[in-house]
Design a protein around this motif. Structure first.
Motif, PDB file in Angstrom:
ATOM      1  N   PRO A  64       0.842  -1.198   0.000  1.00 21.28           N
ATOM      2  CA  PRO A  64       0.000   0.000   0.000  1.00 21.28           C
ATOM      3  C   PRO A  64       0.880   1.252   0.000  1.00 21.28           C
ATOM      4  CG  PRO A  64      -0.405  -1.343   1.957  1.00 21.28           C
ATOM      5  CD  PRO A  64       0.666  -2.011   1.177  1.00 21.28           C
ATOM      6  N   GLY A  65       0.521   2.219  -0.789  1.00 22.92           N
ATOM      7  CA  GLY A  65       1.291   3.451  -0.881  1.00 22.92           C
ATOM      8  C   GLY A  65       2.389   3.385  -1.916  1.00 22.92           C
ATOM      9  N   ASP A  66       2.544   2.252  -2.581  1.00 25.09           N
ATOM     10  CA  ASP A  66       3.555   2.087  -3.626  1.00 25.09           C
ATOM     11  C   ASP A  66       2.879   1.889  -4.970  1.00 25.09           C
ATOM     12  OD1 ASP A  66       5.575   2.205  -1.775  1.00 25.09           O
ATOM     13  OD2 ASP A  66       5.806   0.042  -1.620  1.00 25.09           O
ATOM     14  N   LYS A  67       3.627   2.118  -6.024  1.00 20.18           N
ATOM     15  CA  LYS A  67       3.121   1.849  -7.367  1.00 20.18           C
ATOM     16  C   LYS A  67       4.192   1.106  -8.160  1.00 20.18           C
ATOM     17  CE  LYS A  67       4.637   6.158  -9.478  1.00 20.18           C
ATOM     18  NZ  LYS A  67       4.251   7.303 -10.272  1.00 20.18           N
ATOM     19  N   ASN A  89       7.460   4.764  -4.261  1.00 13.42           N
ATOM     20  CA  ASN A  89       6.476   5.546  -3.526  1.00 13.42           C
ATOM     21  C   ASN A  89       5.508   6.234  -4.491  1.00 13.42           C
ATOM     22  OD1 ASN A  89       5.248   6.815  -1.345  1.00 13.42           O
ATOM     23  ND2 ASN A  89       6.615   8.562  -1.469  1.00 13.42           N
ATOM     24  N   ASP A  90       4.219   6.125  -4.211  1.00 14.89           N
ATOM     25  CA  ASP A  90       3.197   6.757  -5.023  1.00 14.89           C
ATOM     26  C   ASP A  90       2.675   7.993  -4.298  1.00 14.89           C
ATOM     27  OD1 ASP A  90       1.177   7.429  -6.753  1.00 14.89           O
ATOM     28  OD2 ASP A  90      -0.082   5.699  -6.307  1.00 14.89           O
ATOM     29  N   PRO A  91       3.032   9.193  -4.748  1.00 14.16           N
ATOM     30  CA  PRO A  91       2.595  10.396  -4.017  1.00 14.16           C
ATOM     31  C   PRO A  91       1.091  10.633  -4.090  1.00 14.16           C
ATOM     32  CG  PRO A  91       3.744  10.987  -6.034  1.00 14.16           C
ATOM     33  CD  PRO A  91       3.865   9.505  -5.885  1.00 14.16           C
ATOM     34  N   SER A  93      -1.195   8.258  -3.698  1.00 17.05           N
ATOM     35  CA  SER A  93      -1.899   7.224  -2.943  1.00 17.05           C
ATOM     36  C   SER A  93      -2.455   7.795  -1.641  1.00 17.05           C
ATOM     37  CB  SER A  93      -0.958   6.069  -2.632  1.00 17.05           C
ATOM     38  OG  SER A  93      -1.592   5.145  -1.777  1.00 17.05           O
ATOM     39  N   MET A  94      -3.630   7.328  -1.265  1.00 13.00           N
ATOM     40  CA  MET A  94      -4.243   7.796   0.000  1.00 13.00           C
ATOM     41  C   MET A  94      -3.470   7.271   1.211  1.00 13.00           C
ATOM     42  SD  MET A  94      -7.624   5.512   0.336  1.00 13.00           S
ATOM     43  CE  MET A  94      -7.540   3.813   0.813  1.00 13.00           C
ATOM     44  N   TYR A  95      -2.650   6.240   1.040  1.00 10.87           N
ATOM     45  CA  TYR A  95      -1.869   5.707   2.152  1.00 10.87           C
ATOM     46  C   TYR A  95      -0.720   6.613   2.553  1.00 10.87           C
ATOM     47  CZ  TYR A  95      -4.352   1.331   1.529  1.00 10.87           C
ATOM     48  OH  TYR A  95      -5.315   0.374   1.443  1.00 10.87           O
ATOM     49  N   ASN A  96      -0.350   7.563   1.700  1.00 18.43           N
ATOM     50  CA  ASN A  96       0.794   8.431   1.987  1.00 18.43           C
ATOM     51  C   ASN A  96       0.388   9.786   2.533  1.00 18.43           C
ATOM     52  OD1 ASN A  96       2.604   6.475   1.149  1.00 18.43           O
ATOM     53  ND2 ASN A  96       2.470   7.094  -0.973  1.00 18.43           N
ATOM     54  N   TYR A  97      -0.816   9.930   2.997  1.00 15.51           N
ATOM     55  CA  TYR A  97      -1.261  11.205   3.589  1.00 15.51           C
ATOM     56  C   TYR A  97      -1.297  11.121   5.074  1.00 15.51           C
ATOM     57  CZ  TYR A  97      -2.494  12.705  -1.078  1.00 15.51           C
ATOM     58  OH  TYR A  97      -2.442  13.066  -2.391  1.00 15.51           O
TER      59      TYR A  97
END
Length: 97
Positions: A64-67, A89-91, A93-97
């Motif tokens: 989660p949070g990666d792409k 890292n996927d900026p 993604s809702m997991y990175n907030y």
């Protein structure tokens, strides 16, 4: 005895899932060797100079949070490698907030 065998068979998958990624240095291997290590180990952290990247195989299993992305790196001979199963890292993604 049956309970012991049942307990061991239930615990074996959890041990393999808990194992961390294998750590390798990109400058010690060729492109083909790196691809083979990633395919065999399933989770690999490849060190690239000062930083590094996580690679997972099969590629659809990023956390989660990666792409899924491609990664370009140089191997021990200085040849450019393109590996298509990097988890970055996927900026968005809702997991990175």
């Amino acid at each position: 005895m049956r309970c012991l065998i049942l307990a061991v068979t239930c615990l074996l998958p959890t041990v393999s899932l808990a194992a961390g990624p294998v750590k390798v240095d990109a400058k010690d291997y060729s492109c083909a060797q790196l691809a083979q290590i990633i395919r065999q180990s399933k989770k690999v952290y490849v060190r690239l100079g000062f930083g590094g990247r996580n690679f997972r195989y099969p590629p659809a299993q990023c956390g989660p949070g990666d792409k899924l992305s491609t990664a370009s790196l140089r191997d021990r001979t200085g040849r450019q490698c393109l590996l298509d199963y990097a988890c970055v890292n996927d900026p968005m993604s809702m997991y990175n907030y």
